[in-house]
Scaffold this motif. Structure first.
Motif, PDB file in Angstrom:
ATOM      1  N   THR B 234       0.842  -1.191   0.000  1.00 34.01           N
ATOM      2  CA  THR B 234       0.000   0.000   0.000  1.00 34.01           C
ATOM      3  C   THR B 234       0.879   1.244   0.000  1.00 34.01           C
ATOM      4  OG1 THR B 234      -0.023   0.203   2.392  1.00 34.01           O
ATOM      5  CG2 THR B 234      -1.712  -1.189   1.403  1.00 34.01           C
ATOM      6  N   ASP B 236      -0.412   3.848   1.883  1.00 30.27           N
ATOM      7  CA  ASP B 236      -0.964   4.621   3.001  1.00 30.27           C
ATOM      8  C   ASP B 236      -0.532   4.089   4.369  1.00 30.27           C
ATOM      9  OD1 ASP B 236      -2.313   2.294   3.157  1.00 30.27           O
ATOM     10  OD2 ASP B 236      -4.324   3.135   2.935  1.00 30.27           O
ATOM     11  N   THR B 238      -0.719   0.918   5.435  1.00 28.85           N
ATOM     12  CA  THR B 238      -1.354  -0.340   5.833  1.00 28.85           C
ATOM     13  C   THR B 238      -0.452  -1.516   5.475  1.00 28.85           C
ATOM     14  OG1 THR B 238      -3.351   0.733   5.082  1.00 28.85           O
ATOM     15  CG2 THR B 238      -3.552  -1.551   5.740  1.00 28.85           C
ATOM     16  N   LYS B 239      -0.418  -2.517   6.348  1.00 27.93           N
ATOM     17  CA  LYS B 239       0.405  -3.687   6.073  1.00 27.93           C
ATOM     18  C   LYS B 239      -0.406  -4.737   5.327  1.00 27.93           C
ATOM     19  CE  LYS B 239       2.766  -7.472   8.349  1.00 27.93           C
ATOM     20  NZ  LYS B 239       3.245  -8.096   9.575  1.00 27.93           N
ATOM     21  N   LEU B 240       0.039  -5.101   4.160  1.00 29.60           N
ATOM     22  CA  LEU B 240      -0.603  -6.217   3.444  1.00 29.60           C
ATOM     23  C   LEU B 240       0.399  -7.375   3.410  1.00 29.60           C
ATOM     24  CD1 LEU B 240      -2.445  -4.537   0.423  1.00 29.60           C
ATOM     25  CD2 LEU B 240      -3.413  -5.300   2.566  1.00 29.60           C
ATOM     26  N   THR B 244       4.557  -1.643   3.342  1.00 33.55           N
ATOM     27  CA  THR B 244       3.962  -0.471   2.701  1.00 33.55           C
ATOM     28  C   THR B 244       5.069   0.388   2.070  1.00 33.55           C
ATOM     29  OG1 THR B 244       2.603   1.461   3.020  1.00 33.55           O
ATOM     30  CG2 THR B 244       4.044   0.860   4.847  1.00 33.55           C
TER      31      THR B 244
END
Lengths: 537, 314
Positions: B234, B236, B238-240, B244
């Protein structure tokens, strides 16, 4: 027929006081009936967990986009739902519960051939199941591979997959040992005069099943070990980056997991083959044909695994060979259906609750089977493979087939197992909700698959919305029916009316012993005479 | 099935597949309805109130033979139609328009012979299109429902699918083999255009999809969007699946190299290495093997554009 005259004051297996008291009198008991019930209680608990996971999934799918959970949670749910339902319930299901409880009585034996091994199988089963549950509760993320553990994703994902794989591996041993136990029991312990062709059909179905369990389960065992080794050491059997082949995994997996479908469905067919003649008060139609079809399914079932892989990458020759074999394995199932329906012809039918489960089994099993033909044909398989159509198909077979037969069997043998009768009116209401809910839940998935919606989809296009809403509504109706059924069965175990020895006027041997049966089943081992048989009305 | 919708004959395989479908469904419905009604009729006619004594019939060899032979013939007919609808899918004609399809978590990339790359599949109408299917990470499934084609995209193998699009328009494309978190978002669109329109689109080629320079960082963002970076990363915070990109440039990153933990500064060299050899250094708290090297897919220039964009993400 010469059988033990029931002595009414004989101590039943439920009241029997052995060396141990309380809980230990159960978990250290080698009585096949107590072990059967322990399997049933464990499975019912796991089943309710699996049902709740399924309901959560259906709730998420009631609308496109995020409803109640994120994609990772959804993926974990369908994985754990699948692993619990397949490995912990449907594969061991009928053999472990009703096979254990009824097989020795039905063939006139006092117990299975190896009672201690039987108890060991239960402990192995519990160990495997607890390992699967551990994979959910501990570690870095819930497994998210789907119950098929397909390579290479299964060794790339960072989630806590090893306990789940190891759990499935351990569960395999419970299956193998139960299979071995049943084979020896059936070969060596039939009562005098019960020739192979006088054996009840449920026993025959367990016999066919046991051979599959014994021969096919080791294949999945070694496959799961290879996945674990691939994950831990990167041995390069399935990893294409190391020269391995991910499609090899699929072959190995389905060489077991397709025959496993017959491990699930054969005992279900066996139970239906008992219920229908009893409630028609008529000799089963085509006994030998049903036996032959059981053997044929168990045998040909080994050679059709490739139909799970028509798009994976195989030669054209392999593809059409698997297709034609798949069509051939459909025929023995059809023969069974024709024989069941013919048994009803000119019978004297008592449309009581086990019979209602049996005919609804035939109905949903036919839908499952016919959709299997769509999946067996190459052109249509390529189109609906890995779509919601497949999900509908195997739920009609595995849940519609095995589940309906399980509930049919439990309503059929309940008075024998507990010595009490459940409330029949509530049982019928529960069945009606369950049946309607089942059809509403899974039928829309056929349509969704035909429209092209892939399976294991957390989110979907707006055009799939209406059918998904219907399916979710169905899941609530079915869950409501299930609740009624289970509450009724639980309450009746204590409060139900006392059941007579033979409430349905059945002719197999379990109806000749008291309800509930005494610990050793028979005072004197019964003897089958020239004219005796399991279906001589 | 799309049988009644506007995808009739969307590709050359539709009629063969649908014919098999209708045949199997038709026979199945006749049997399902027939057998169900027989069952219900018996239940009514031979109810124990009406028929208190059952007539014992143990079987009939004639009937067993009949209901073995007839279903066998019927399933062999079904097999034949299934085979006939499927056989042409295995054999592509010689003169085809070739496109390379690369699957990765979680998007498809389409490469044309003139070097054009897109995230939507553009194909000319009435021309045989042959797809070369490759995967960079796990198994994906390539499925265009309207065309009735599906083929798994397997890492380490090169698979083939072909079709002749016969209808102008937009069609859905799905991934059908479960491939991780965003499996359900790994879809795209097929755009079928008449040959002249397609040619106009095809010739108008700049190596990468659309490169409109409206700000110095826009190109980098476009490239990243087209190649699918934002499926896992991401901007912004956020951890995916992956770290990030917010504030990444110039930050201190704790990484593991061959199991050894150490701290580095995210500079140009680090970003380049993370793109071309992403599994050499793993950021602490993330997993190895989920990202594949982008060598050959992104040029040095592309990486510079991406770096320029990452610098802007404060």
């Amino acid at each position: 027929m010469q059988t033990a005259v029931p002595i009414l004051h004989e101590v039943s297996y439920l009241e029997y006081k052995g060396k141990y008291k309380g809980l230990f009198s159960w978990i250290l008991s080698t009585d096949h009936k107590r072990i059967g019930l322990m399997y049933m209680y464990a499975m019912m608990t796991f089943f309710l967990i699996g049902v709740m996971l399924g309901l959560a999934m259906k709730l998420e799918l009631i609308a496109p986009g995020r409803t109640i959970m994120g994609p990772q949670t959804y993926n974990a749910l369908f994985t754990v739902h699948g692993v619990i339902m397949i490995f912990m319930i449907v594969i061991p299901g009928l053999p472990a519960v009703f096979g254990n409880f009824m097989l020795p009585i039905m063939i006139g034996a006092k117990d299975v051939a190896f009672p201690k091994l039987n108890l060991l199988s239960w402990y192995i089963y519990m160990t495997g199941s607890i390992l699967v549950i551990c994979s959910v509760l501990f570690g870095n993320g819930i497994p998210d591979t789907g119950w098929t553990f397909y390579a290479p994703y299964s060794f790339k994902t960072g989630t806590n997959l090893l306990p789940a794989i190891f759990g499935a591996f351990v569960l395999g041993f419970a299956s193998i040992l139960t299979g071995l136990n049943f084979i020896v029991t059936i070969h060596r312990m039939r009562c005098p005069g019960m020739t192979w062709l006088k054996m009840p059909l449920f026993a025959w179905s367990l016999y066919g099943t046991a051979w599959i369990q014994l021969l096919a389960t080791p294949v999945v065992g070694i496959t799961l070990v290879l996945v674990a080794l691939e994950r831990i050491f990167g041995i390069g059997v399935f990893d294409p980056a190391l020269g391995g082949d991910p499609v090899l995994y699929q072959h190995l997996f389905w060489i077991y997991s397709h025959p496993a479908v017959y491990v699930m469905i054969l005992p279900a067919m066996g139970a239906i083959s008992e219920i229908i003649p009893t409630f028609s008060q008529k000799h089963i139609f085509g006994y030998k044909a049903i036996v032959a079809s059981t053997i044929a399914i168990a045998f040909v079932g080994y050679f059709v695994w490739g139909h799970h892989m028509f798009t994976s990458g195989m030669s054209g020759t392999a593809q059409y060979t698997f297709s034609i074999l798949t069509f051939i394995v459909a025929i023995p199932s059809a023969i069974k259906v024709f024989n069941w329906i013919s048994t009803m012809h000119k019978g004297s039918i008592n449309p009581d609750i086990p019979f209602l489960w049996a005919i609804s089994f035939i109905f949903v099993f036919m839908i499952g089977g016919f959709s299997g033909l769509v999946l067996g044909a190459l052109a249509t398989n390529v189109y609906v493979h890995d779509t919601a159509f497949v999900v509908a198909h195997f739920h009609f077979i595995v849940f519609g087939g095995v589940g309906f037969a399980f509930f049919g069997a439990i309503h059929y043998w309940y008075p024998k197992m507990f010595g009490r009768m459940y409330d029949k009116a509530w049982a019928k209401i529960g069945w009606a909700f369950f049946f309607v809910g089942f059809l509403t839940l899974y039928s829309p998935m056929f349509y969704l698959g035909m429209m092209g919606m892939p399976r294991r989809y957390y989110d979907y296009l707006p055009e799939f919305h209406a059918a998904n809403i219907l399916s979710t509504l169905g899941s609530w109706v079915m869950a409501f029916g299930l609740l009624i059924i289970i509450i009724n069965l639980f309450r009746s175990a204590k409060n139900g009316a006392i059941a007579p020895m033979n409430p349905w006027n059945g002719k197999t041997l379990e109806w000749t012993v008291p309800s509930p049966p005494p610990t050793e089943n028979f005072e004197d081992i019964p003897v089958y005479g020239e004219k005796d048989g399991p279906y001589e009305y | 099935m799309y049988i009644l919708s506007n995808t009739v004959n969307a590709s050359n395989f539709v009629s063969g597949v649908d014919k098999a479908f209708l045949l199997i469904m038709g026979i199945s419905f006749v049997f399902l309805i027939g057998l169900t009604f027989t069952m219900l009729y018996f239940m009514y006619k031979y109810n124990n109130k009406k028929n208190p004594i059952a007539t014992q019939i143990k079987g009939s060899n004639t009937l067993e033979v009949i209901w073995t032979v007839i279903p066998t013939i019927l399933v062999l007919i079904m097999f034949y139609y299934g085979w006939a609808g499927w056989a042409p899918m295995r054999k592509a004609p010689k003169d085809t328009f070739n496109i390379k399809v690369t699957g990765r978590m979680w998007n498809y990339l389409f490469e044309y012979e003139n070097g054009k790359k897109t995230d939507t599949l553009f194909v000319p109408m009435d021309k045989a299109v042959k797809l070369k299917l490759v995967s960079l990470d796990v198994i994906h499934g390539f499925f265009i429902p309207a065309f009735r084609i599906k083929e798994d995209v397997v890492p380490g193998r090169e698979k083939m699918a072909w079709f002749i699009p016969q209808r102008e328009g937009l069609f859905e494309l799905f991934c059908t083999v479960y491939c991780g978190m965003n499996h359900s978002y790994m879809g795209s669109t097929v755009k079928v255009m008449p040959q002249p329109k397609f040619d106009a689109w095809y010739i108008d080629t700049i190596k990468h999809v659309s490169v409109a320079v409206d700000s110095p960082t826009a190109t980098g963002q476009r490239i990243m969007k087209n190649i699918g970076c934002f499926a896992c990363h991401t901007v912004d915070g956020t951890k995916l699946i992956g770290p990030t990109f917010k504030g990444i440039y110039g930050s201190k990153v704790v990484i593991q190299t061959n199991g050894q933990e150490h701290e580095v500064t995210a500079d140009d060299a680090y970003i380049k290495r993370s793109i071309y050899d992403p599994n050499a250094d793993i950021v602490k708290g993330f997993n190895k093997g989920l990202m594949q090297p982008y060598t050959g897919l992104l040029s040095e220039g592309d990486v510079q554009q991406i770096t320029a964009y990452l610098k802007s993400l404060k």
